[in-house]
Design an enzyme around this catalytic site. Sequence first.
Site, short mmCIF file in Angstrom:
data_model
loop_
_atom_site.label_atom_id
_atom_site.label_comp_id
_atom_site.label_asym_id
_atom_site.label_seq_id
_atom_site.Cartn_x
_atom_site.Cartn_y
_atom_site.Cartn_z
CD GLU A 121 -25.58 -3.18 -52.14
OE1 GLU A 121 -26.80 -3.27 -51.89
OE2 GLU A 121 -25.04 -3.73 -53.12
CB SER B 156 -28.62 -1.30 -55.04
OG SER B 156 -29.34 -2.02 -55.98
NE ARG C 299 -26.02 -7.15 -52.22
CZ ARG C 299 -26.57 -8.35 -52.45
NH1 ARG C 299 -26.06 -9.45 -51.91
NH2 ARG C 299 -27.59 -8.47 -53.26
C1 LIG Z 1 -24.74 -1.02 -62.75
C2 LIG Z 1 -24.40 -1.78 -61.50
C3 LIG Z 1 -25.12 -2.91 -61.15
C4 LIG Z 1 -24.82 -3.61 -59.98
N1 LIG Z 1 -25.57 -4.72 -59.67
C5 LIG Z 1 -25.27 -5.41 -58.54
C6 LIG Z 1 -26.03 -6.57 -58.19
O1 LIG Z 1 -26.93 -7.00 -58.90
N2 LIG Z 1 -25.71 -7.21 -57.04
C7 LIG Z 1 -24.72 -6.78 -56.22
O2 LIG Z 1 -24.47 -7.41 -55.18
N3 LIG Z 1 -23.97 -5.69 -56.53
C8 LIG Z 1 -24.22 -5.00 -57.67
N4 LIG Z 1 -23.48 -3.89 -57.98
C9 LIG Z 1 -22.41 -3.44 -57.05
C10 LIG Z 1 -21.01 -4.01 -57.34
O3 LIG Z 1 -20.86 -4.34 -58.71
C11 LIG Z 1 -20.70 -5.22 -56.47
O4 LIG Z 1 -20.73 -4.89 -55.09
C12 LIG Z 1 -19.31 -5.82 -56.81
O5 LIG Z 1 -19.18 -7.04 -56.16
C13 LIG Z 1 -18.14 -4.91 -56.40
O6 LIG Z 1 -16.96 -5.41 -56.99
P1 LIG Z 1 -15.74 -4.45 -57.35
O7 LIG Z 1 -14.63 -5.27 -57.86
O8 LIG Z 1 -16.18 -3.34 -58.22
O9 LIG Z 1 -15.38 -3.91 -55.88
P2 LIG Z 1 -15.00 -2.41 -55.46
O10 LIG Z 1 -16.18 -1.52 -55.64
O11 LIG Z 1 -13.73 -2.00 -56.08
O12 LIG Z 1 -14.78 -2.65 -53.89
C14 LIG Z 1 -15.88 -3.00 -53.05
C15 LIG Z 1 -15.33 -3.30 -51.64
O13 LIG Z 1 -14.53 -4.46 -51.68
C16 LIG Z 1 -13.16 -4.19 -51.30
N5 LIG Z 1 -12.34 -5.01 -52.21
C17 LIG Z 1 -12.41 -5.07 -53.57
N6 LIG Z 1 -11.58 -6.03 -54.03
C18 LIG Z 1 -10.97 -6.57 -52.94
C19 LIG Z 1 -10.02 -7.62 -52.75
N7 LIG Z 1 -9.49 -8.32 -53.78
N8 LIG Z 1 -9.63 -7.91 -51.47
C20 LIG Z 1 -10.12 -7.23 -50.40
N9 LIG Z 1 -11.03 -6.23 -50.53
C21 LIG Z 1 -11.44 -5.91 -51.78
C22 LIG Z 1 -13.01 -2.68 -51.43
O14 LIG Z 1 -12.06 -2.17 -50.52
C23 LIG Z 1 -14.42 -2.21 -51.08
O15 LIG Z 1 -14.60 -2.17 -49.69
C24 LIG Z 1 -23.76 -3.17 -59.15
C25 LIG Z 1 -23.00 -2.04 -59.51
C26 LIG Z 1 -23.31 -1.35 -60.68
C27 LIG Z 1 -22.48 -0.16 -61.06
#
Ligand SMILES: Cc1cc2nc3c(=O)[nH]c(=O)nc-3n(C[C@H](O)[C@H](O)[C@H](O)COP(=O)(O)OP(=O)(O)OC[C@H]3O[C@@H](n4cnc5c(N)ncnc54)[C@H](O)[C@@H]3O)c2cc1C
Length: 292
Positions: A287, A217, A168
């Site tokens: 996380e 998570s 992560r």
């Molecule tokens: C129902 C559910 C299930 C999930 N299942 C999983 C799973 O199975 N596995 C898993 O790993 N995660 C899971 N997640 C967590 C999440 O979906 C992941 O971590 C995902 O990769 C986050 O992407 P996001 O675009 O929403 O990022 P955000 O939540 O918007 O940002 C996450 C981080 O990345 C940074 N960031 C985002 N985009 C950029 C960019 N373009 N450049 C630089 N920094 C950036 C942000 O500043 C922040 O620090 C789950 C979440 C939910 C709600």
Amino acid sequence: MSDIFENVIYKSNELLKNHTTMRVGGPAKYIFMPKNADEIKKVIEFCNSENEKYIIIGNGSNIIFSDEGFDGAVIKIFNMMKEFSVENDLIKADAGCLLSKLANAARDNSLTGMEFAAGIPGTLGGAVVMNAGAYGKEMKDIIEYVDVLSTDGKLTRYKCEEMKFGYRKSIIDKNKIVISAGIRLKKGDKSEIEAKMLELKEKRTSKQPLEYPSSGSTFKRPEGMFAGKLIEDAGLKGYRVGGAMVSEKHAGFVINYDNATAEDILNLIEDVRNTVNNKFGVLLEPEVKIIR
Ligand SMILES: Cc1cc2nc3c(=O)[nH]c(=O)nc-3n(C[C@H](O)[C@H](O)[C@H](O)COP(=O)(O)OP(=O)(O)OC[C@H]3O[C@@H](n4cnc5c(N)ncnc54)[C@H](O)[C@@H]3O)c2cc1C
């Protein structure tokens, strides 16, 4: 004053609860929705010149903002930046593409390797930052390169091995912005790919509380253990603070059960950490990114 407000799509005083899957968070002074690296650069220049702090988000599926919100600019790289192309077994995609869309495109082109990511509700950018993973696979297994804009305006292409992907985490910190990436897959059988995606989807729906807002998570997996199991063994399934609750379906998920505030969620997270630490001597590390 900069002409940024004429050139880049934005909103003022926008509630961040509308931009995170936990559905909590107060107002952001500005939320910008850039279309390309050039617009991101301009927003950052504006923030530097006006002394505004800024933060990047994707789909907000791993981030929680406080009820006070964010007194600065939120730069949302999402559906204004979502072009992609499939070239043989390489998918070239903008950071704002949803993983589910890319996984569907991979399937439609009989490309295997991305099935694990179909149910992760994040953007490609957020998934690269987090090295998102599921069912034994992670982004690092499929990323070929990542195009990164540094906050001093330089665009650099990193090879997968230069991204220093770990559990992560990656090399991306708050001075780096993911603009696009290349995903290398393998030719496969379309119906097998489809069947795998369905199987994983059913697993998710049966085990995870997808019917409630959450950030997935809440805690990282402590070495050799499962956060959800520790929380369950501590008797915390169903534990509530205000509208926040430890899911009864999966103790690793904190859910917004009933109009929770960010304070409810954050207090509950602290209670869970303290209880698990007192009972088992394990301090769970969130996380989810918490922005206060
Ligand atoms: C129902 C559910 C299930 C999930 N299942 C999983 C799973 O199975 N596995 C898993 O790993 N995660 C899971 N997640 C967590 C999440 O979906 C992941 O971590 C995902 O990769 C986050 O992407 P996001 O675009 O929403 O990022 P955000 O939540 O918007 O940002 C996450 C981080 O990345 C940074 N960031 C985002 N985009 C950029 C960019 N373009 N450049 C630089 N920094 C950036 C942000 O500043 C922040 O620090 C789950 C979440 C939910 C709600």
